[in-house]
Write a protein that holds these residues in place. Structure first.
Motif, PDB file in Angstrom:
ATOM      1  N   GLY A 179     -33.496   3.634-119.748  1.00 28.43           N
ATOM      2  CA  GLY A 179     -33.865   5.030-119.627  1.00 28.43           C
ATOM      3  C   GLY A 179     -35.077   5.233-118.740  1.00 28.43           C
ATOM      4  O   GLY A 179     -35.568   4.315-118.081  1.00 28.43           O
ATOM      5  N   ALA A 180     -35.577   6.476-118.750  1.00 27.62           N
ATOM      6  CA  ALA A 180     -36.718   6.820-117.905  1.00 27.62           C
ATOM      7  C   ALA A 180     -37.961   6.029-118.284  1.00 27.62           C
ATOM      8  O   ALA A 180     -38.719   5.588-117.409  1.00 27.62           O
ATOM      9  CB  ALA A 180     -36.986   8.320-117.997  1.00 27.62           C
ATOM     10  N   SER A 181     -38.187   5.817-119.585  1.00 25.53           N
ATOM     11  CA  SER A 181     -39.379   5.085-120.008  1.00 25.53           C
ATOM     12  C   SER A 181     -39.349   3.642-119.510  1.00 25.53           C
ATOM     13  O   SER A 181     -40.357   3.114-119.046  1.00 25.53           O
ATOM     14  CB  SER A 181     -39.518   5.105-121.534  1.00 25.53           C
ATOM     15  N   GLY A 182     -38.186   2.997-119.619  1.00 21.79           N
ATOM     16  CA  GLY A 182     -38.083   1.614-119.179  1.00 21.79           C
ATOM     17  C   GLY A 182     -38.412   1.451-117.703  1.00 21.79           C
ATOM     18  O   GLY A 182     -39.163   0.545-117.314  1.00 21.79           O
ATOM     19  N   THR A 183     -37.866   2.334-116.868  1.00 26.59           N
ATOM     20  CA  THR A 183     -38.145   2.228-115.437  1.00 26.59           C
ATOM     21  C   THR A 183     -39.604   2.559-115.131  1.00 26.59           C
ATOM     22  O   THR A 183     -40.232   1.898-114.290  1.00 26.59           O
ATOM     23  CB  THR A 183     -37.209   3.145-114.637  1.00 26.59           C
ATOM     24  N   GLN A 184     -40.165   3.552-115.801  1.00 31.80           N
ATOM     25  CA  GLN A 184     -41.581   3.876-115.600  1.00 31.80           C
ATOM     26  C   GLN A 184     -42.466   2.701-115.982  1.00 31.80           C
ATOM     27  O   GLN A 184     -43.422   2.360-115.270  1.00 31.80           O
ATOM     28  CB  GLN A 184     -41.967   5.109-116.407  1.00 31.80           C
ATOM     29  N   HIS A 185     -42.167   2.079-117.127  1.00 27.10           N
ATOM     30  CA  HIS A 185     -42.972   0.929-117.561  1.00 27.10           C
ATOM     31  C   HIS A 185     -42.907  -0.193-116.535  1.00 27.10           C
ATOM     32  O   HIS A 185     -43.930  -0.800-116.188  1.00 27.10           O
ATOM     33  CB  HIS A 185     -42.487   0.420-118.917  1.00 27.10           C
ATOM     34  N   LEU A 186     -41.723  -0.518-116.069  1.00 27.14           N
ATOM     35  CA  LEU A 186     -41.570  -1.600-115.094  1.00 27.14           C
ATOM     36  C   LEU A 186     -42.374  -1.336-113.836  1.00 27.14           C
ATOM     37  O   LEU A 186     -43.084  -2.226-113.339  1.00 27.14           O
ATOM     38  CB  LEU A 186     -40.092  -1.765-114.738  1.00 27.14           C
ATOM     39  N   LEU A 187     -42.256  -0.143-113.299  1.00 23.80           N
ATOM     40  CA  LEU A 187     -42.959   0.171-112.060  1.00 23.80           C
ATOM     41  C   LEU A 187     -44.469   0.102-112.236  1.00 23.80           C
ATOM     42  O   LEU A 187     -45.195  -0.267-111.315  1.00 23.80           O
ATOM     43  CB  LEU A 187     -42.535   1.556-111.567  1.00 23.80           C
ATOM     44  N   GLU A 188     -44.950   0.447-113.426  1.00 23.77           N
ATOM     45  CA  GLU A 188     -46.390   0.370-113.695  1.00 23.77           C
ATOM     46  C   GLU A 188     -46.862  -1.055-113.940  1.00 23.77           C
ATOM     47  O   GLU A 188     -47.922  -1.467-113.465  1.00 23.77           O
ATOM     48  CB  GLU A 188     -46.734   1.218-114.931  1.00 23.77           C
ATOM     49  N   ILE A 189     -46.083  -1.803-114.696  1.00 22.09           N
ATOM     50  CA  ILE A 189     -46.502  -3.133-115.147  1.00 22.09           C
ATOM     51  C   ILE A 189     -46.442  -4.166-114.029  1.00 22.09           C
ATOM     52  O   ILE A 189     -47.286  -5.070-113.944  1.00 22.09           O
ATOM     53  CB  ILE A 189     -45.627  -3.580-116.343  1.00 22.09           C
ATOM     54  N   ALA A 190     -45.434  -4.053-113.150  1.00 27.21           N
ATOM     55  CA  ALA A 190     -45.178  -5.104-112.159  1.00 27.21           C
ATOM     56  C   ALA A 190     -46.403  -5.520-111.353  1.00 27.21           C
ATOM     57  O   ALA A 190     -46.611  -6.731-111.135  1.00 27.21           O
ATOM     58  CB  ALA A 190     -44.048  -4.661-111.228  1.00 27.21           C
ATOM     59  N   PRO A 191     -47.274  -4.600-110.899  1.00 30.21           N
ATOM     60  CA  PRO A 191     -48.440  -5.049-110.122  1.00 30.21           C
ATOM     61  C   PRO A 191     -49.445  -5.861-110.935  1.00 30.21           C
ATOM     62  O   PRO A 191     -50.272  -6.577-110.362  1.00 30.21           O
ATOM     63  CB  PRO A 191     -49.071  -3.730-109.649  1.00 30.21           C
ATOM     64  N   TYR A 192     -49.398  -5.777-112.245  1.00 31.44           N
ATOM     65  CA  TYR A 192     -50.352  -6.482-113.111  1.00 31.44           C
ATOM     66  C   TYR A 192     -49.776  -7.769-113.694  1.00 31.44           C
ATOM     67  O   TYR A 192     -50.496  -8.748-113.888  1.00 31.44           O
ATOM     68  CB  TYR A 192     -50.769  -5.580-114.277  1.00 31.44           C
ATOM     69  N   ALA A 193     -48.481  -7.765-113.998  1.00 38.11           N
ATOM     70  CA  ALA A 193     -47.874  -8.870-114.737  1.00 38.11           C
ATOM     71  C   ALA A 193     -47.652 -10.093-113.861  1.00 38.11           C
ATOM     72  O   ALA A 193     -47.538 -10.000-112.635  1.00 38.11           O
ATOM     73  CB  ALA A 193     -46.538  -8.417-115.325  1.00 38.11           C
ATOM     74  N   ALA A 194     -47.568 -11.258-114.516  1.00 42.98           N
ATOM     75  CA  ALA A 194     -47.198 -12.472-113.799  1.00 42.98           C
ATOM     76  C   ALA A 194     -45.737 -12.430-113.366  1.00 42.98           C
ATOM     77  O   ALA A 194     -45.383 -12.943-112.308  1.00 42.98           O
ATOM     78  CB  ALA A 194     -47.451 -13.689-114.693  1.00 42.98           C
ATOM     79  N   ALA A 195     -44.894 -11.816-114.201  1.00 41.93           N
ATOM     80  CA  ALA A 195     -43.474 -11.668-113.882  1.00 41.93           C
ATOM     81  C   ALA A 195     -42.893 -10.588-114.780  1.00 41.93           C
ATOM     82  O   ALA A 195     -43.349 -10.394-115.918  1.00 41.93           O
ATOM     83  CB  ALA A 195     -42.724 -12.982-114.096  1.00 41.93           C
ATOM     84  N   THR A 196     -41.884  -9.887-114.281  1.00 40.90           N
ATOM     85  CA  THR A 196     -41.168  -8.903-115.102  1.00 40.90           C
ATOM     86  C   THR A 196     -39.673  -9.165-114.992  1.00 40.90           C
ATOM     87  O   THR A 196     -39.170  -9.593-113.948  1.00 40.90           O
ATOM     88  CB  THR A 196     -41.449  -7.448-114.661  1.00 40.90           C
ATOM     89  N   THR A 197     -38.973  -8.910-116.089  1.00 43.01           N
ATOM     90  CA  THR A 197     -37.516  -8.992-116.138  1.00 43.01           C
ATOM     91  C   THR A 197     -37.006  -7.731-116.814  1.00 43.01           C
ATOM     92  O   THR A 197     -37.522  -7.336-117.871  1.00 43.01           O
ATOM     93  CB  THR A 197     -37.046 -10.226-116.936  1.00 43.01           C
ATOM     94  N   TRP A 198     -36.009  -7.112-116.202  1.00 43.36           N
ATOM     95  CA  TRP A 198     -35.456  -5.866-116.748  1.00 43.36           C
ATOM     96  C   TRP A 198     -34.050  -6.125-117.259  1.00 43.36           C
ATOM     97  O   TRP A 198     -33.191  -6.588-116.508  1.00 43.36           O
ATOM     98  CB  TRP A 198     -35.432  -4.803-115.656  1.00 43.36           C
ATOM     99  N   VAL A 199     -33.791  -5.823-118.530  1.00 48.29           N
ATOM    100  CA  VAL A 199     -32.465  -5.998-119.113  1.00 48.29           C
ATOM    101  C   VAL A 199     -32.012  -4.696-119.756  1.00 48.29           C
ATOM    102  O   VAL A 199     -32.804  -3.978-120.369  1.00 48.29           O
ATOM    103  CB  VAL A 199     -32.439  -7.147-120.147  1.00 48.29           C
ATOM    104  N   THR A 200     -30.719  -4.402-119.600  1.00 42.42           N
ATOM    105  CA  THR A 200     -30.138  -3.204-120.204  1.00 42.42           C
ATOM    106  C   THR A 200     -28.728  -3.519-120.679  1.00 42.42           C
ATOM    107  O   THR A 200     -28.063  -4.411-120.156  1.00 42.42           O
ATOM    108  CB  THR A 200     -30.070  -2.025-119.214  1.00 42.42           C
ATOM    109  N   ARG A 201     -28.259  -2.755-121.651  1.00 41.86           N
ATOM    110  CA  ARG A 201     -26.891  -2.960-122.149  1.00 41.86           C
ATOM    111  C   ARG A 201     -25.849  -2.537-121.126  1.00 41.86           C
ATOM    112  O   ARG A 201     -24.791  -3.152-121.018  1.00 41.86           O
ATOM    113  CB  ARG A 201     -26.681  -2.165-123.448  1.00 41.86           C
ATOM    114  N   ARG A 202     -26.146  -1.449-120.414  1.00 48.80           N
ATOM    115  CA  ARG A 202     -25.223  -0.949-119.389  1.00 48.80           C
ATOM    116  C   ARG A 202     -25.954  -0.845-118.054  1.00 48.80           C
ATOM    117  O   ARG A 202     -27.161  -0.596-118.037  1.00 48.80           O
ATOM    118  CB  ARG A 202     -24.674   0.421-119.784  1.00 48.80           C
ATOM    119  N   PRO A 203     -25.241  -0.987-116.949  1.00 52.66           N
ATOM    120  CA  PRO A 203     -25.896  -0.803-115.645  1.00 52.66           C
ATOM    121  C   PRO A 203     -26.474   0.608-115.547  1.00 52.66           C
ATOM    122  O   PRO A 203     -25.856   1.574-116.016  1.00 52.66           O
ATOM    123  CB  PRO A 203     -24.755  -1.010-114.635  1.00 52.66           C
TER     124      PRO A 203
END
Length: 358
Positions: A179-203
């Motif tokens: 959802g919207a929260s998941g994508t917002q979190h990823l875009l925010e976290i990626a510059p800080y995190a060592a690595a990010t992985t995004w998983v969802t039940r449906r594309p």
């Protein structure tokens, strides 16, 4: 009974839906504390907005619609949305003298005497002829369950407790949810995190075309059809798709939004797929949504076999005294405004038809 008060209408919740309902009650002649009461369990004005993470600035908020009778103007887009909307709701409550009572927890709504409802709370019991339930979803975050989840040695948290991107500096983060929260979190976290992985039940489904009024009506109609059938409501965004804006395009181009299928189990050091693939993780962030807060209505037995409450407009089909505002198709801010007006209109008819208790 001790500490029992009588009113015509109890409004449960003082977010967008509850305040809209209270405004229309006031506008049609009801007096706060005499004819109706608004009960809110939150510590301050602002509804669920007061609990949002600091990095969610007002400029990042999608689709915030003003409450009826008072525009939200000149808001600083760089200020946290929790502060902007909290202050706006506070001003709104005072301007229209809504006299919200807080913090008050509603424990149960039961059948009373003479066709009345008993609303049992942490501050006594109210007897009412009708109830507007505007409790939203924030207090019921949904946590999926996966094998091995209890063995994970890292941190697990839900969007409801998201602290902002800086907390993930140098960590390997798995974000769950499309959802919207998941994508917002990823875009925010990626510059800080060592690595990010995004998983969802449906594309994910990306929406390139503008979300205009016709598209909005179509989306709301799909959600409304579910609640008419007594099924648990889905969010409006689940049927609209995610907006393909510039930030999302950058995330797709640089691989941050490289979606992976849902993992099959969790192990102490990360997540695992049945094909043998593993991703090490320090944090699992569950951006998996929320469920309606309606357990306090359980004594009225409104749920259908499908798991939801069947609703026509805002009225519970099984009990015309109960209106659910901000539930299903009225969960958006503009939908909550319209639903508050519709609920009050129906309740006015109900009260006119039914004689007051002797």
């Amino acid at each position: 009974m001790n500490n029992v008060r009588e009113v015509e209408v109890v409004v449960v919740g003082a977010g967008q839906a509850g305040l809209s309902s209270a405004y229309h009650l006031r506008r049609t002649g009801s007096v706060p504390d005499r004819d109706f009461v608004v009960l809110d369990h939150s510590p301050a004005p602002g509804g669920a907005w007061q609990f949002r993470w600091p990095s969610l600035t007002y400029g990042k908020v999608h689709g915030m619609h003003a409450l009826p009778g008072m525009e939200l103007t000149d808001a600083d887009p760089l200020r946290p949305s929790s502060e902007v909307i909290g202050a706006y709701f506070d001003r709104y409550e005072r301007t229209f003298d809504l006299r919200v009572r807080r913090p008050v927890d509603v424990h149960a709504v039961r059948e009373g005497y003479g066709g009345r409802l008993l609303v049992e709370t942490s501050h006594g019991t109210w007897v009412a002829r009708a109830l507007i339930n505007a409790t939203g979803t924030w207090d019921r975050p949904f946590w999926p369950r996966y094998p091995g989840q209890e063995t994970f040695r890292g941190r697990q948290l839900h969007t409801a407790r998201y602290p902002g991107p800086e907390a993930f500096a140098g960590l390997r983060v798995v974000v769950v949810g499309g959802g919207a929260s998941g994508t917002q979190h990823l875009l925010e976290i990626a510059p800080y995190a060592a690595a990010t992985t995004w998983v969802t039940r449906r594309p994910p489904v990306w929406r390139e075309e503008p979300f205009d009024e016709n598209a909005g009506r179509e989306a709301v109609a799909l959600v409304e059809e579910r609640v008419r059938r007594g099924l648990p409501p889905r969010s409006v965004v689940s049927v609209t798709g995610l907006p393909l804006n510039d930030a999302v395009r950058r995330g797709l181009a640089d691989g941050v939004l490289d979606r992976q299928p849902m993992f099959d189990r969790i192990e102490p050091e990360g997540v695992v797929w049945d094909d043998g693939r593993r991703v090490a993780a320090d944090v699992i962030l569950w951006a998996t949504g929320f469920r309606p807060v309606i357990d306090h209505l359980a004594p009225l037995r409104l749920r259908e076999p499908g798991g939801g409450i069947r609703v026509e407009g805002t009225r519970a089909v099984a009990d015309p005294r109960i209106h659910l505002v901000g539930y299903g198709p009225s969960a958006s801010t503009i939908g909550a405004n319209r639903a508050g007006r519709a609920a009050v209109r129906d309740i006015r008819r109900l009260l006119a038809e039914e004689p007051a208790a002797a």
